[in-house]
Each structure stands twice: as structure tokens, then as C-alpha cells.
Design an enzyme around this catalytic site. Sequence first.
Site, PDB file in Angstrom:
ATOM      1  N   GLU A  35       2.834  -0.933  -2.104  1.00  0.00           N
ATOM      2  CA  GLU A  35       1.533  -0.270  -2.240  1.00  0.00           C
ATOM      3  C   GLU A  35       1.640   1.213  -1.871  1.00  0.00           C
ATOM      4  O   GLU A  35       2.661   1.673  -1.383  1.00  0.00           O
ATOM      5  CB  GLU A  35       0.512  -0.951  -1.309  1.00  0.00           C
ATOM      6  CG  GLU A  35      -0.556  -1.784  -2.010  1.00  0.00           C
ATOM      7  CD  GLU A  35      -1.670  -0.920  -2.605  1.00  0.00           C
ATOM      8  OE1 GLU A  35      -1.495   0.314  -2.672  1.00  0.00           O
ATOM      9  OE2 GLU A  35      -2.702  -1.483  -2.995  1.00  0.00           O
ATOM     10  N   GLU A 145      -1.385  -9.352   5.815  1.00  0.00           N
ATOM     11  CA  GLU A 145      -1.399  -7.905   5.614  1.00  0.00           C
ATOM     12  C   GLU A 145      -2.147  -7.194   6.738  1.00  0.00           C
ATOM     13  O   GLU A 145      -2.628  -6.069   6.570  1.00  0.00           O
ATOM     14  CB  GLU A 145      -2.025  -7.553   4.268  1.00  0.00           C
ATOM     15  CG  GLU A 145      -1.217  -8.028   3.082  1.00  0.00           C
ATOM     16  CD  GLU A 145      -1.763  -7.513   1.762  1.00  0.00           C
ATOM     17  OE1 GLU A 145      -2.636  -6.623   1.778  1.00  0.00           O
ATOM     18  OE2 GLU A 145      -1.308  -7.990   0.713  1.00  0.00           O
ATOM     19  N   ASN A 179     -11.764  -0.348  -3.459  1.00  0.00           N
ATOM     20  CA  ASN A 179     -10.307  -0.305  -3.333  1.00  0.00           C
ATOM     21  C   ASN A 179      -9.789   1.095  -3.642  1.00  0.00           C
ATOM     22  O   ASN A 179     -10.081   2.029  -2.926  1.00  0.00           O
ATOM     23  CB  ASN A 179      -9.704  -1.379  -4.259  1.00  0.00           C
ATOM     24  CG  ASN A 179      -8.333  -1.828  -3.817  1.00  0.00           C
ATOM     25  OD1 ASN A 179      -7.485  -1.019  -3.457  1.00  0.00           O
ATOM     26  ND2 ASN A 179      -8.098  -3.133  -3.848  1.00  0.00           N
ATOM     27  N   ASP A 233      -6.793  -1.775  -8.825  1.00  0.00           N
ATOM     28  CA  ASP A 233      -6.418  -1.513  -7.429  1.00  0.00           C
ATOM     29  C   ASP A 233      -6.274  -0.008  -7.292  1.00  0.00           C
ATOM     30  O   ASP A 233      -7.266   0.709  -7.284  1.00  0.00           O
ATOM     31  CB  ASP A 233      -5.139  -2.274  -7.099  1.00  0.00           C
ATOM     32  CG  ASP A 233      -4.859  -2.397  -5.614  1.00  0.00           C
ATOM     33  OD1 ASP A 233      -5.266  -1.501  -4.853  1.00  0.00           O
ATOM     34  OD2 ASP A 233      -4.222  -3.379  -5.200  1.00  0.00           O
TER      35      ASP A 233
END
Length: 304
Positions: A35, A145, A179, A233
Site C-alpha cells: 500500500e 492491519e 479511502n 482504494d
Amino acid sequence: MASESPYEIHDPRFLHLIVGSARLEELHTGCRWAEGPVWFSDANQLLWSDIPNQRILRWTPDGGVSVYRQPSNFANGNTRDRQGRLVSCEHGLRRVTRTEIDGSITVLAESHAGKRLNSPNDVVVRSDGSVWFTDPTYGILSDYEGYRAEPEQAARNVYRLDPETGAIEAVIGDFAQPNGLAFSPDERTLYVADSAASHDPALPRHIRAFDVADGRRLQNGRVFCHIDTGIPDGIRTDVSGNLWSSAGDGVHCFDPAGTLIGKIRVPQTVANLTFGGPRRNRLFITATASLYSIYLAISGSQRP
């Protein structure tokens, strides 16, 4: 034998944004959930998060991959500010931090209205120095996470941090799970992804657009586009105002009116992306276990 083209053309205009001979390159694999890529032009390096493995990784064209920071407090989204410093969203400590030039950490945001933030997810810095970030609950849903916990905030907000006072203001409060976010090249529009369909197919999988008034207020919120495969995302814009979004089957490109004009197919589910390289025309893509890149015929709008 030539490799299969990664492109899916929905509109001839997409042909002007891609390099037909360019192919998707896998630069690294072995992450659990890659990410938050951010490019540093002055250091000729890319940083990105491997959230469950509690680390931020570094890639350079000549040096390959190394660990930049571990543990990372389950860092997710990253960006850089106007002074070239790393700004990160940390699920673990539910805060937004800045890494100073000397390596020390400054906490920019960790609470609002006297209560802890949910789990800051993604972040952008506007040209006036203001820091904008999303605060869904992904980092507190489980221990994978972040650290499982009950949310203290009544909503999943988008926040603005004032560069002069450090005050944090909730600028949007009606998202299911905000997001990724990105400004248009002229910064008059803020795009915010709602990825709530990740846990409930009946919830949004779209990107909304807001007019930015006075550099701080958002108005005229509307749905900009829908993602037809997976969820939106991370998102970025290019210099022509096209929006590039992560999705379940790769990267989707939308024109400034919200029309899907093309896709770059990626073998793994894409989480985020950023433009980088000396000319900002190399798209770096974090997708599940791997870091990919592909050269484009257009450059990113964000400052590298």
C-alpha cells in the site's frame, strides 16, 4: 514471443495516455498487503507500506529493495509535504505523522473532539501546506492491519489539518468508508474514494468529487464514477485531469467528466498507485503482494 498487452481500451483517448510497447514490470514481491506508494524525486526512490508486516519498504532503480522502517505502526498511506518530508497514516497508533529531515517523528493528528481517530488511511498535502486525510475503520476491524478496537468517532470522516494552527477539522462526515483521495491539478476539486463494498456488496464502491472553496471548505459533493470490478482504494490524477484509480482487476482511468476510458490490467488486486520517475511518467502500483510499474505517455499532477 511478445507478452500479452496489459491495456484494455474503452475510449480512443486512452491510447494517447499509454505507451503501446510498454509492459507491466514486477519490481518486488513478498508483501502481505502492499500500500501507500510515494515517490521522492530528490532521492530517486519509492517508499511504500507493507501493512501486515509492519514495515515501510524502499525501492531505488539501482539499489533494489530495502527496509526503510520497521516496525512501522502498521503504516498505510504515505505522501510528502511541500518541504519534502514523509507524511504517513498509521493504523497501529491511529495517527498521522511526519518524518522530519533528521528522522524524528512528529505527530500531526491522533484525535478529534477529544476522542481517538479510527485508523487514518490515506493522506494528501495541498500546495498551501494543509494536510487532508481519510479516517475509515479498516485498521481497527481486526488485528491483521492494526489493533482491533471499537471506533470512538461517530463517523468515518475526511479531515483537514490547518498548516498554521495545527487544528483538525472534519470536512466530510457522510462516507461509509472513505479511502484514497486526490486533488485535481488545479486543486479546485477533491476526489475521495468510498470503498465500503469491501465488507458489504450493498455499500458504495464509487469515487466522489467535491468543489474546494477557499482552500478549506468542500461543497457540491457528487458521485464522480463507479468501479465495476472490486473497489476504489488509492487514486491519483495526471496533468490533464484524468483520474487513475485502483481496482480489483488493475488500474482504471477516468476522464475529467468521470467516463472510464481505459484500464491497465494487473495480475493482483491493486491497492494504490503513484506517479514517479524523473519525468513523473512512470506509474508505480502496489498490488497485494507486489510492487509493479509501467511507463505512460502522461505525467502525474502531484509534486514528486
